[in-house]
Motif scaffolding. Structure first.
Motif, PDB file in Angstrom:
ATOM      1  N   UNK A 143      10.407   4.876 -10.280  1.00 24.37           N
ATOM      2  CA  UNK A 143      10.560   3.497  -9.816  1.00 24.37           C
ATOM      3  C   UNK A 143      10.619   3.503  -8.296  1.00 24.37           C
ATOM      4  N   UNK A 144       9.863   2.598  -7.670  1.00 24.85           N
ATOM      5  CA  UNK A 144       9.866   2.469  -6.219  1.00 24.85           C
ATOM      6  C   UNK A 144      10.239   1.034  -5.888  1.00 24.85           C
ATOM      7  N   UNK A 145      11.313   0.879  -5.127  1.00 28.96           N
ATOM      8  CA  UNK A 145      11.789  -0.439  -4.723  1.00 28.96           C
ATOM      9  C   UNK A 145      11.586  -0.587  -3.215  1.00 28.96           C
ATOM     10  N   UNK A 146      11.098  -1.748  -2.792  1.00 29.42           N
ATOM     11  CA  UNK A 146      10.843  -2.005  -1.378  1.00 29.42           C
ATOM     12  C   UNK A 146      11.917  -2.921  -0.818  1.00 29.42           C
ATOM     13  N   UNK A 147      12.521  -2.503   0.294  1.00 29.98           N
ATOM     14  CA  UNK A 147      13.501  -3.319   0.999  1.00 29.98           C
ATOM     15  C   UNK A 147      12.947  -3.591   2.390  1.00 29.98           C
ATOM     16  N   UNK A 148      12.611  -4.839   2.643  1.00 34.42           N
ATOM     17  CA  UNK A 148      12.024  -5.226   3.929  1.00 34.42           C
ATOM     18  C   UNK A 148      13.122  -5.532   4.942  1.00 34.42           C
ATOM     19  N   UNK A 149      12.979  -4.981   6.138  1.00 28.12           N
ATOM     20  CA  UNK A 149      13.862  -5.281   7.246  1.00 28.12           C
ATOM     21  C   UNK A 149      13.067  -5.906   8.376  1.00 28.12           C
ATOM     22  N   UNK A 150      13.745  -6.213   9.467  1.00 25.05           N
ATOM     23  CA  UNK A 150      13.055  -6.820  10.602  1.00 25.05           C
ATOM     24  C   UNK A 150      12.079  -5.846  11.264  1.00 25.05           C
ATOM     25  N   UNK A 151      12.552  -4.639  11.505  1.00 25.47           N
ATOM     26  CA  UNK A 151      11.731  -3.667  12.222  1.00 25.47           C
ATOM     27  C   UNK A 151      11.200  -2.560  11.335  1.00 25.47           C
ATOM     28  N   UNK A 160       0.810  -1.187   0.000  1.00 22.00           N
ATOM     29  CA  UNK A 160       0.000   0.000   0.000  1.00 22.00           C
ATOM     30  C   UNK A 160       0.861   1.262   0.000  1.00 22.00           C
ATOM     31  N   UNK A 161       1.888   1.287   0.837  1.00 18.68           N
ATOM     32  CA  UNK A 161       2.752   2.460   0.920  1.00 18.68           C
ATOM     33  C   UNK A 161       3.508   2.674  -0.385  1.00 18.68           C
ATOM     34  N   UNK A 162       3.921   1.558  -1.007  1.00 20.52           N
ATOM     35  CA  UNK A 162       4.647   1.657  -2.278  1.00 20.52           C
ATOM     36  C   UNK A 162       3.772   2.325  -3.336  1.00 20.52           C
ATOM     37  N   UNK A 163       2.513   1.934  -3.408  1.00 20.28           N
ATOM     38  CA  UNK A 163       1.592   2.517  -4.380  1.00 20.28           C
ATOM     39  C   UNK A 163       1.360   4.001  -4.110  1.00 20.28           C
ATOM     40  N   UNK A 207       3.480   6.170  -2.631  1.00 23.33           N
ATOM     41  CA  UNK A 207       4.676   6.929  -3.013  1.00 23.33           C
ATOM     42  C   UNK A 207       4.779   7.031  -4.530  1.00 23.33           C
ATOM     43  N   UNK A 208       4.488   5.934  -5.213  1.00 26.03           N
ATOM     44  CA  UNK A 208       4.536   5.945  -6.675  1.00 26.03           C
ATOM     45  C   UNK A 208       3.523   6.937  -7.246  1.00 26.03           C
ATOM     46  N   UNK A 209       2.322   6.951  -6.703  1.00 32.22           N
ATOM     47  CA  UNK A 209       1.283   7.879  -7.163  1.00 32.22           C
ATOM     48  C   UNK A 209       1.704   9.335  -6.926  1.00 32.22           C
ATOM     49  N   UNK A 210       2.204   9.635  -5.736  1.00 32.04           N
ATOM     50  CA  UNK A 210       2.612  11.005  -5.414  1.00 32.04           C
ATOM     51  C   UNK A 210       3.759  11.459  -6.314  1.00 32.04           C
ATOM     52  N   UNK A 235       8.268   2.870   8.366  1.00 34.37           N
ATOM     53  CA  UNK A 235       8.590   2.939   6.937  1.00 34.37           C
ATOM     54  C   UNK A 235       9.403   4.185   6.669  1.00 34.37           C
ATOM     55  N   UNK A 236      10.500   4.023   5.913  1.00 29.35           N
ATOM     56  CA  UNK A 236      11.421   5.107   5.617  1.00 29.35           C
ATOM     57  C   UNK A 236      11.470   5.308   4.099  1.00 29.35           C
ATOM     58  N   UNK A 237      11.492   6.551   3.660  1.00 28.18           N
ATOM     59  CA  UNK A 237      11.611   6.873   2.232  1.00 28.18           C
ATOM     60  C   UNK A 237      13.013   7.404   1.954  1.00 28.18           C
ATOM     61  N   UNK A 238      13.682   6.779   0.991  1.00 31.10           N
ATOM     62  CA  UNK A 238      14.975   7.261   0.530  1.00 31.10           C
ATOM     63  C   UNK A 238      14.825   7.676  -0.922  1.00 31.10           C
TER      64      UNK A 238
END
Length: 77
Positions: free
Chosen positions: A21-29, A1-4, A6-9, A71-74
């Protein structure tokens, strides 16, 4: 949901939406969303003194509060 979100904005802000392009990197926390745009559009996503980037990050924090995961945006160039 968050990826969509950010991509829309980002596509709404830039001149060349096909380069977003939006790439998701999943971490533990936390989850890191890496945003890439065309070289000429990077200023439009960041804004003067980073105001647009800060606003996008604020919206992202509000959206990710539902999941309880940080969630962090880079913005990458």
């Amino acid at each position: 949901m968050e990826k969509d979100l950010i991509e829309y904005l980002a596509k709404s802000l830039v001149d060349d939406p096909s380069q977003v392009k939006v790439n998701t990197v999943e971490g533990e926390k936390s989850t890191v969303l890496e945003l890439r745009v065309a070289e000429g559009d990077i200023g439009k996503v960041i804004g003067k003194h980073g105001r647009i980037a800060k606003a996008i990050r604020t919206v992202l924090q509000a959206a990710s509060a539902r999941t309880g995961k940080h969630t962090v945006l880079e913005i990458l160039d």
